[in-house]
Design a protein around this motif. Structure first.
Motif, PDB file in Angstrom:
ATOM      1  N   VAL A  37       0.839  -1.200   0.000  1.00 57.26           N
ATOM      2  CA  VAL A  37       0.000   0.000   0.000  1.00 57.26           C
ATOM      3  C   VAL A  37       0.875   1.251   0.000  1.00 57.26           C
ATOM      4  N   ASP A  38       1.958   1.230   0.759  1.00 60.12           N
ATOM      5  CA  ASP A  38       2.839   2.401   0.818  1.00 60.12           C
ATOM      6  C   ASP A  38       3.434   2.708  -0.565  1.00 60.12           C
ATOM      7  N   GLY A  41       0.117   3.501  -2.876  1.00 57.94           N
ATOM      8  CA  GLY A  41      -0.657   4.640  -2.399  1.00 57.94           C
ATOM      9  C   GLY A  41      -2.097   4.350  -2.050  1.00 57.94           C
ATOM     10  N   SER A  42      -2.575   3.139  -2.298  1.00 51.97           N
ATOM     11  CA  SER A  42      -3.983   2.867  -2.027  1.00 51.97           C
ATOM     12  C   SER A  42      -4.217   1.367  -1.922  1.00 51.97           C
ATOM     13  N   GLU A  43      -5.058   1.002  -0.948  1.00 51.36           N
ATOM     14  CA  GLU A  43      -5.454  -0.404  -0.795  1.00 51.36           C
ATOM     15  C   GLU A  43      -6.267  -0.860  -2.006  1.00 51.36           C
ATOM     16  N   ARG A  44      -7.082   0.054  -2.537  1.00 51.00           N
ATOM     17  CA  ARG A  44      -7.899  -0.284  -3.707  1.00 51.00           C
ATOM     18  C   ARG A  44      -7.019  -0.624  -4.913  1.00 51.00           C
ATOM     19  N   ILE A  45      -5.972   0.135  -5.110  1.00 53.92           N
ATOM     20  CA  ILE A  45      -5.071  -0.136  -6.231  1.00 53.92           C
ATOM     21  C   ILE A  45      -4.391  -1.484  -6.020  1.00 53.92           C
TER      22      ILE A  45
END
Length: 113
Positions: A37-38, A41-45
């Protein structure tokens, strides 16, 4: 017979290219593998990439199998064309030799056909 002509070198190159493409497909995995995620940038991605990776693995395997079939077909076609070309050339040489033996004189190659 038809007036078809096979470019054996081109068929061979197509077989080699299909083999390279097959190898590339077989080696490629999730483009986001190893990222978190880091990084993204996003959990969705990250989830989208994970879903993509699962689907991609299935489709990649299917595409790789189809590419392997095409590689085999084109490689066999090139070999067959080459063998046929050699056999035809040898048959024509024998025919010319027999014609020369019967007539007792040298005729230009391909004469009488």
């Amino acid at each position: 017979m038809g007036d078809q002509e096979a470019d054996i070198a081109r068929v061979k190159e197509t077989a080699r290219a299909l083999g390279r493409i097959r190898d590339t497909f077989a080696e490629r995995a999730n483009p986001a593998e190893g990222y978190g995620v880091d990084d993204l940038g996003s959990e969705r991605i990250l989830n989208a990439f994970d879903t993509f990776a699962g689907n991609w693995k299935i489709h990649r395997r299917q595409l790789t199998e189809e590419l392997e079939k095409l590689h085999g077909i084109t490689k066999t076609a090139a070999q067959s064309y080459e063998e046929l070309d050699h056999e035809l050339a040898e048959a024509l040489r024998r025919t010319d030799e027999r014609t020369e033996e019967r007539t007792g004189k040298d005729q230009p190659k391909g004469a009488g056909r």
